[in-house]
Design an enzyme around this catalytic site. Structure first.
Site, PDB file in Angstrom:
ATOM      1  N   LYS A  44      -6.677  -7.542  -2.766  1.00  0.00           N
ATOM      2  CA  LYS A  44      -6.796  -6.267  -2.407  1.00  0.00           C
ATOM      3  C   LYS A  44      -8.125  -6.027  -1.552  1.00  0.00           C
ATOM      4  O   LYS A  44      -9.159  -6.364  -2.151  1.00  0.00           O
ATOM      5  CB  LYS A  44      -6.898  -5.084  -3.452  1.00  0.00           C
ATOM      6  N   CYS A 131     -10.470  -1.188   8.651  1.00  0.00           N
ATOM      7  CA  CYS A 131     -11.475  -0.344   7.727  1.00  0.00           C
ATOM      8  C   CYS A 131     -12.115   0.749   8.916  1.00  0.00           C
ATOM      9  O   CYS A 131     -12.024   0.553   9.926  1.00  0.00           O
ATOM     10  CB  CYS A 131     -12.690  -1.323   7.414  1.00  0.00           C
TER      11      CYS A 131
END
Ligand SMILES: CC(C)(C)CCc1c(C(=O)O)[nH]c(=O)[nH]c1=O
Length: 312
Positions: A44, A131
């Site tokens: 992850k 992100c």
């Protein structure tokens, strides 16, 4: 048929593995991946500090098997947990290990990359460019200047083959601009296309409620409904990034979609929503389905048809 592949110089016994974020947050999750029939596994996306992520419900499958929506909020154990996992990983096993990093700032990405480089491990880094960027600016993957600056700092630090996870692009000019950036970095060995299709909204017809709690119900879309956008991104970058590889992800529900991703140019294929819904048994199923398709079509290896989609 032979469905093995080589990615960033490492050999995968088969081309299939998990999409970062699914079945990979804890060591228990990762153990399921190691024990599955996947050819590899990825962690992850890690941030510098541990994160709980968003309030639930934060993931939901969509009715009729068309896909999923999620706004997890980057829940993860913090990068040191995954660095420790990588230090203890059995690299003599057939399965290479990939590590996803998603720093909340360039400074965080630098610190995390430096820590992994200092550990000098065989794992392969995939930097998540979905992100967040500076608040108010689009995500990094949609800010070409910021992405180029980030890569100009991180690529030399990593100083070996690595990859980046990309959001979907929808404009030919964006494929061109993104590829122009990526072609500047020799050790950028692969791009992973695509991350979830951003900021969809799923509404329950009966209750008239959004399906997930965070962000007024807005979240990333995955599953079969994003297959054709994923194939386009895989093929667009396959055409534009000579000497680099593509990991295809998005809409793989069977061997057929995995086949299409390879036909579009993918060297490996990740599975997200279908893994979340079916569990790790999906890898044995899809691997067999793909092998059967190859035999039916007369292909012996992935190279026999990779990137060979025919135009009219
Ligand atoms: C969306 C972000 C929270 C900025 C990054 C982590 C992430 C998430 C997530 O943790 O919400 N979900 C996705 O489908 N893709 C991602 O890359």
């Amino acid at each position: 048929a032979d469905i093995s592949t080589t990615l960033a110089g490492v050999k995968l016994p088969n081309l299939l593995f998990n999409a970062s974020g699914v079945c990979c947050q804890t060591e228990a999750d990762l153990k399921l991946m190691v024990e599955s029939e996947s050819g590899s596994l990825i962690t992850k996306s890690a941030t510098y500090e541990q994160r709980d992520g968003n309030p639930s419900p934060r993931y939901n499958p969509l009715p009729g098997g068309i896909g999923s929506i999620n706004s997890m909020g980057l829940p993860n154990e913090g990068y040191e947990y995954y660095l420790n996992y990588a230090k203890n990983y059995d690299y003599s096993s057939k399965k290479p290990l990939f590590i996803s990093l998603s720093g909340l700032s360039l400074a965080d990405n630098v610190k995390m990359c430096e820590a992994f480089v200092a550990a000098d491990l065989p794992c392969v880094l995939e930097i998540n460019y979905s992100c967040p960027n500076v608040p108010g600016k689009p995500q990094m993957g949609y800010d070409f200047e910021a992405m180029e600056h980030s890569l100009s700092v991180l690529a030399p630090i990593i100083n070996k083959p690595f990859g980046i996870k990309l959001p979907p692009y929808f404009d030919i000019a964006h494929f061109d601009q993104a590829a122009a950036v990526f072609n500047k970095f020799d050790n950028l060995a692969f791009v992973t296309c695509i991350n979830s299709v951003g900021n969809g909204l799923a509404i329950d017809f009966e209750t008239e409620e959004a399906l997930i709690k965070p962000k007024d119900g807005f979240g990333g879309l995955g599953g079969l409904m994003i297959l054709n956008t994923a194939l386009a991104n895989v093929n667009a970058f396959h055409r534009r990034l000579p000497g680099k590889q593509i990991i295809g992800v998005g809409g793989v529900v069977s061997g057929k979609e995995a086949f299409l991703h390879v036909l579009a140019g993918a060297s490996a294929v990740q599975i997200g929503t279908t893994l979340k819904e079916e569990g790790p048994a999906v890898f044995a199923r899809v691997a067999k389905e793909l092998s059967d398709i190859m035999i039916a079509k007369g292909y012996k290896t992935l190279e026999d048809f990779r990137g060979k989609v025919k135009t009219l």
